[in-house]
Design an enzyme around this catalytic site. Structure first.
Site, short mmCIF file in Angstrom:
data_model
loop_
_atom_site.label_atom_id
_atom_site.label_comp_id
_atom_site.label_asym_id
_atom_site.label_seq_id
_atom_site.Cartn_x
_atom_site.Cartn_y
_atom_site.Cartn_z
N ARG A 167 0.85 -1.20 0.00
CA ARG A 167 0.00 0.00 0.00
C ARG A 167 0.88 1.24 0.00
O ARG A 167 1.50 1.57 1.01
CB ARG A 167 -0.92 -0.02 1.22
CG ARG A 167 -2.26 0.67 0.94
CD ARG A 167 -3.06 0.81 2.20
NE ARG A 167 -2.46 1.81 3.05
CZ ARG A 167 -2.53 1.83 4.38
NH1 ARG A 167 -3.20 0.90 5.01
NH2 ARG A 167 -1.94 2.78 5.07
N HIS A 226 -4.55 4.52 3.76
CA HIS A 226 -5.69 3.61 3.65
C HIS A 226 -6.85 4.31 2.92
O HIS A 226 -7.49 3.76 2.05
CB HIS A 226 -6.14 3.17 5.04
CG HIS A 226 -7.46 2.49 5.05
ND1 HIS A 226 -7.62 1.22 4.57
CD2 HIS A 226 -8.68 2.91 5.46
CE1 HIS A 226 -8.91 0.88 4.68
NE2 HIS A 226 -9.56 1.88 5.21
N TYR A 229 2.19 5.05 11.67
CA TYR A 229 2.51 3.62 11.77
C TYR A 229 3.35 3.05 10.64
O TYR A 229 3.80 1.92 10.73
CB TYR A 229 1.21 2.82 11.92
CG TYR A 229 0.23 2.96 10.76
CD1 TYR A 229 0.35 2.18 9.62
CD2 TYR A 229 -0.82 3.90 10.81
CE1 TYR A 229 -0.53 2.31 8.56
CE2 TYR A 229 -1.71 4.03 9.76
CZ TYR A 229 -1.57 3.23 8.64
OH TYR A 229 -2.45 3.37 7.59
C1 TPP Z 1 -16.81 -6.20 8.98
C2 TPP Z 1 -15.97 -5.00 9.08
N1 TPP Z 1 -15.13 -4.82 10.12
C3 TPP Z 1 -14.34 -3.72 10.19
C4 TPP Z 1 -14.39 -2.77 9.21
C5 TPP Z 1 -13.50 -1.53 9.31
N2 TPP Z 1 -12.45 -1.57 8.26
C6 TPP Z 1 -12.54 -0.81 7.18
S1 TPP Z 1 -11.24 -1.04 6.13
C7 TPP Z 1 -10.54 -2.19 7.16
C8 TPP Z 1 -9.24 -2.84 6.80
C9 TPP Z 1 -9.34 -3.90 5.77
O1 TPP Z 1 -8.06 -4.27 5.32
P1 TPP Z 1 -7.84 -5.22 4.10
O2 TPP Z 1 -8.83 -6.32 4.10
O3 TPP Z 1 -6.40 -5.61 4.06
O4 TPP Z 1 -8.21 -4.29 2.83
P2 TPP Z 1 -7.46 -2.97 2.31
O5 TPP Z 1 -8.15 -1.82 2.98
O6 TPP Z 1 -6.02 -3.05 2.67
O7 TPP Z 1 -7.71 -2.97 0.83
C10 TPP Z 1 -11.33 -2.35 8.32
C11 TPP Z 1 -10.98 -3.26 9.42
C12 TPP Z 1 -15.29 -2.97 8.15
N3 TPP Z 1 -15.38 -2.09 7.13
N4 TPP Z 1 -16.05 -4.08 8.08
#
Ligand code: TPP
Ligand code: MG
Length: 356
Positions: free
Chosen positions: A255, A259, A268
């Site tokens: 990344r 985010h 971080y």
């Molecule tokens: C069920 C759920 N739990 C928590 C969140 C909060 N949340 C939003 S983005 C994220 C991180 C997800 O990371 P990843 O699966 O690696 O995807 P990336 O954002 O890196 O593409 C979280 C925990 C959410 N959207 N849905």
């Protein structure tokens, strides 16, 4: 038997580095295909970079940046047929553009406007999934349903490294394995789930290793290499159509952006690593490959960038010319039996918005 193939533990690559590592080729890809892949990547890159500007100008809301994810999205979609289904997460919000969806639709989504919700059957692109991993069972169910009807279509679900820790991912992957659903589970492993690094996410050596537990092949590919992504996805599609069931693809990238626009990664992340990744980002890598292959000229690249910029200018103009949505919609679709307080709250909201 499904297993992690030993030669696939290393990341699959096609694009060389212009020095010691030679360029490869993908069988069956003509010069026209190579340019179409480039066109798709430029379109998505332009969408992403302009969106960040529109966000800063207050013209769209919080936005999930996908800079350096373009190779995964374009490479995978190019391996599909138009009838195959795409299940995007918020990280692939603009993937519909690759199926002819207007930029204004996706920009409207990020503006929180109803014009941003398309009919999935118009593009065979499901709604953008914000809850992590909940679309994995949806994609699997659709793929299985199509198989039961005797159709040849498959489905692909895009999700992140963090999603592989979610129950929905497990349920969807297990169901896909048992039912031999023609689905591709495409994990964009960008190393982070907001501020949680991969090392704190899993004890598995690789995410592709998880596939063995569901009885499906797990392949690892360089997520910054559009040709390797295309080739790996094409093989997964062939397996799905041949009745050989699902495939898990772990596309490894990093990344190189926050985010989302609401995130401050300086708290971080190692900024030097980010800078290194930016120097090796996927569009530049592919551009250099095409130049080395004598396929891309600066003039053609300029033309393609110009088209993408024009699509964005038109997209934001169209999104901004939409009539503001009725604030009542927020309340209307929330609960079957709305509490009496909704009326008062809606009146208050209308007052704040200067809307009656
Ligand atoms: C069920 C759920 N739990 C928590 C969140 C909060 N949340 C939003 S983005 C994220 C991180 C997800 O990371 P990843 O699966 O690696 O995807 P990336 O954002 O890196 O593409 C979280 C925990 C959410 N959207 N849905
Ligand atoms: Mg991630």
């Amino acid at each position: 038997m499904a297993q992690v193939l030993p030669d696939e533990r290393e990341l699959r690559r096609v694009i060389g580095d212009g020095e010691g590592m030679p360029d490869g080729e993908v069988d069956g890809l003509a010069e026209r295909d190579l340019i179409e892949l480039y066109r798709g990547m430029v379109l998505l890159r332009t969408y992403d970079e302009r969106s960040l500007v529109y966000h800063r100008q207050g013209r769209i809301g919080t936005y999930a940046i996908f800079w350096n994810h373009e190779a995964m999205q374009v490479g995978a979609v190019y391996a599909l047929e138009r009838d195959d289904w795409i299940f995007p997460s918020y990280r692939e919000s603009a993937i519909g553009l690759l199926r002819g969806m207007p930029a204004s639709t996706v920009l409207s989504w990020w503006r929180g406007h109803p014009a941003g919700w398309w009919n999935p059957v118009d593009y065979n692109v499901a709604s953008i999934c914000v809850p992590i991993g909940t679309h994995v069972p949806h994609a699997t169910g659709l793929a299985w349903g199509r198989k039961l009807r005797g159709e040849q279509t498959c489905a692909i679900a895009f999700f992140g490294d963090g999603a592989t820790s979610e129950g929905s991912f497990h349920e969807g992957a297990n169901f896909a394995g048992v039912m031999r659903a023609p689905v591709i589970l495409f994990c964009n492993n960008n190393g982070w789930a907001i501020s949680t690094p991969l090392s704190a996410q899993t004890a598995a050596e690789t995410l592709a290793d998880k596939a063995a537990g569901y009885g499906m092949p797990g392949v690892r590919v360089d997520g910054g290499d559009v040709l390797a992504v295309y080739e790996a996805t094409r093989e997964a599609v062939e397996r799905a159509r041949a009745g050989d069931g699902p495939t898990f693809i772990e596309a490894v990238t990093y990344r190189a952006a926050p985010h989302a626009t609401a995130d401050d990664p300086s708290a971080y992340i190692d900024p030097e690593r980010v800078e290194e990744e930016k120097r090796n980002e996927c569009l530049g890598r592919y551009e250099r490959y095409l130049v080395r292959a004598g396929v891309l000229t600066e003039q053609l690249a300029e033309e393609i960038r110009g088209e993408a910029l024009e699509a964005m200018r038109q997209g934001i103009a169209e999104a901004e010319s939409e009539q503001p949505a009725d604030p009542g919609l927020v309340f209307e679709h929330a609960l079957v039996n709305p509490p009496p307080s909704f009326d008062e709250e809606l009146r208050e909201l209308r007052k704040v918005l200067g809307d009656g």
